[in-house]
Design an enzyme around this catalytic site. Structure first.
Site, mmCIF file in Angstrom:
data_model
loop_
_atom_site.group_PDB
_atom_site.id
_atom_site.type_symbol
_atom_site.label_atom_id
_atom_site.label_comp_id
_atom_site.label_asym_id
_atom_site.label_seq_id
_atom_site.Cartn_x
_atom_site.Cartn_y
_atom_site.Cartn_z
ATOM 1 N N GLY A 35 5.512 -24.379 -15.628
ATOM 2 C CA GLY A 35 4.954 -23.266 -14.889
ATOM 3 C C GLY A 35 6.042 -22.311 -14.452
ATOM 4 O O GLY A 35 7.226 -22.680 -14.405
ATOM 5 N N GLN A 40 10.062 -15.974 -9.198
ATOM 6 C CA GLN A 40 11.201 -16.715 -9.752
ATOM 7 C C GLN A 40 12.010 -15.859 -10.713
ATOM 8 O O GLN A 40 13.165 -16.182 -11.017
ATOM 9 C CB GLN A 40 10.711 -17.965 -10.495
ATOM 10 C CG GLN A 40 10.077 -18.984 -9.581
ATOM 11 C CD GLN A 40 9.760 -20.252 -10.339
ATOM 12 O OE1 GLN A 40 8.670 -20.384 -10.867
ATOM 13 N NE2 GLN A 40 10.707 -21.157 -10.417
ATOM 14 N N CYS A 87 12.143 -27.845 -10.036
ATOM 15 C CA CYS A 87 11.859 -26.409 -10.028
ATOM 16 C C CYS A 87 13.026 -25.655 -10.639
ATOM 17 O O CYS A 87 14.190 -25.933 -10.306
ATOM 18 C CB CYS A 87 11.623 -25.949 -8.597
ATOM 19 S SG CYS A 87 11.243 -24.202 -8.462
ATOM 20 N N LEU A 88 12.722 -24.686 -11.492
ATOM 21 C CA LEU A 88 13.771 -23.882 -12.129
ATOM 22 C C LEU A 88 14.569 -23.087 -11.095
ATOM 23 O O LEU A 88 15.715 -22.721 -11.344
ATOM 24 C CB LEU A 88 13.151 -22.910 -13.145
ATOM 25 C CG LEU A 88 12.385 -23.546 -14.319
ATOM 26 C CD1 LEU A 88 11.687 -22.463 -15.132
ATOM 27 C CD2 LEU A 88 13.311 -24.368 -15.194
ATOM 28 N N HIS A 129 2.236 -26.023 -6.847
ATOM 29 C CA HIS A 129 3.678 -25.732 -6.856
ATOM 30 C C HIS A 129 3.919 -24.249 -7.165
ATOM 31 O O HIS A 129 4.678 -23.567 -6.444
ATOM 32 C CB HIS A 129 4.359 -26.629 -7.902
ATOM 33 C CG HIS A 129 5.818 -26.361 -8.084
ATOM 34 N ND1 HIS A 129 6.792 -27.297 -7.812
ATOM 35 C CD2 HIS A 129 6.483 -25.251 -8.522
ATOM 36 C CE1 HIS A 129 7.983 -26.771 -8.051
ATOM 37 N NE2 HIS A 129 7.831 -25.542 -8.498
ATOM 38 N N GLU A 130 3.245 -23.745 -8.219
ATOM 39 C CA GLU A 130 3.496 -22.352 -8.624
ATOM 40 C C GLU A 130 2.977 -21.363 -7.587
ATOM 41 O O GLU A 130 3.642 -20.361 -7.293
ATOM 42 C CB GLU A 130 2.869 -22.066 -9.997
ATOM 43 C CG GLU A 130 3.438 -22.894 -11.146
ATOM 44 C CD GLU A 130 4.965 -22.903 -11.197
ATOM 45 O OE1 GLU A 130 5.606 -21.912 -10.807
ATOM 46 O OE2 GLU A 130 5.527 -23.940 -11.617
ATOM 47 N N HIS A 133 5.204 -20.522 -4.681
ATOM 48 C CA HIS A 133 6.253 -19.520 -4.916
ATOM 49 C C HIS A 133 5.788 -18.120 -4.497
ATOM 50 O O HIS A 133 6.604 -17.287 -4.094
ATOM 51 C CB HIS A 133 6.640 -19.477 -6.398
ATOM 52 C CG HIS A 133 7.563 -20.582 -6.836
ATOM 53 N ND1 HIS A 133 8.846 -20.718 -6.345
ATOM 54 C CD2 HIS A 133 7.400 -21.586 -7.732
ATOM 55 C CE1 HIS A 133 9.427 -21.761 -6.928
ATOM 56 N NE2 HIS A 133 8.577 -22.316 -7.762
HETATM 57 NI NI NI Z 1 9.095 -23.923 -8.987
#
Ligand code: NI
Length: 160
Positions: A35, A40, A87-88, A129-130, A133
Site C-alpha cells: 500500500g 508518503q 512502512c516505507l 494503515h494507509e 497516513h
Molecule cells: Ni505506511
C-alpha cells in the site's frame, strides 16, 4: 505528519492527478509495498492505493489493485488483533500493531464514483494503515507495546 486535504471530482479527474495516481501505483510496486498513501510521496491529498499481489501466510488472500479517494473507515467490530507491520516511511523496522479485524470503507474510486464495501483480515489492516497516513499518523503511533519494535534483520531472523 500533515493532515491531507480531500479532493473534489474536478481535481481528481485532472490529468495531473490521474498521472500522480499511476505514479503512486508504480512506486508501491517498485518498493514491493502492499500500500501507499499520497503523503508518503509528499502530496498532502487524501488518496491511497493498495494491492496484495502475492498470497503469503502473513498476507492472507490476494486483494486486487485498489485506488481510494477521500476514504472514510468505520469499524464493523470492536475486536482488534495485533500483527506485524512495516512502512516505507519508517524503513527497516517492524512492530506489532492492534487493528480492527473488519471495517467498512466508504470512498470514491479514481473516477470519482462512490464505492462502499467491507474489508476484513489483512485487507482491513492494510486499509487502516494507509488511511492513517492521510491523518499524519504512522503505525508507531498505534502500537500499544513498543517491546515488539524490531529492526528488520532481527525480525527476519526470528520470523523465518
Ligand atoms: Ni505506511
Amino acid at each position: 505528519r500533515t493532515v491531507a486535504e480531500p479532493l473534489d471530482r474536478k481535481q481528481l479527474r485532472s490529468s495531473a492527478v490521474q498521472r500522480f495516481i499511476d505514479d503512486m501505483v508504480e512506486t508501491m510496486r517498485d518498493y514491493d509495498g502492499v500500500g501507499l498513501a499520497a503523503p508518503q510521496v509528499h502530496e498532502a491529498v487524501r488518496i491511497v492505493v493498495y494491492e496484495v499481489a502475492v498470497e503469503r501466510p502473513s498476507r492472507g488472500t490476494k486483494v486486487p489493485l485498489t485506488v481510494l479517494v477521500n476514504p472514510v473507515l468505520t469499524p464493523l467490530t470492536g475486536e482488534r488483533v495485533e500483527d506485524w507491520e512495516g512502512c516505507l516511511s519508517v524503513p527497516d523496522l517492524r512492530g506489532k500493531v492492534p487493528r480492527y479485524t473488519s471495517v467498512r470503507i466508504d470512498a470514491q474510486d479514481r473516477d470519482g464514483e462512490p464505492v462502499s464495501y467491507p474489508a476484513a483480515g489483512f485487507h482491513a489492516r492494510v486499509v487502516q494503515h494507509e488511511c492513517d497516513h492521510l491523518d499524519g499518523k504512522v503505525y508507531l503511533d498505534r502500537m500499544t507495546d513498543l517491546s515488539t519494535l524490531t529492526f528488520l534483520p532481527e525480525f527476519l531472523r526470528f520470523a523465518g
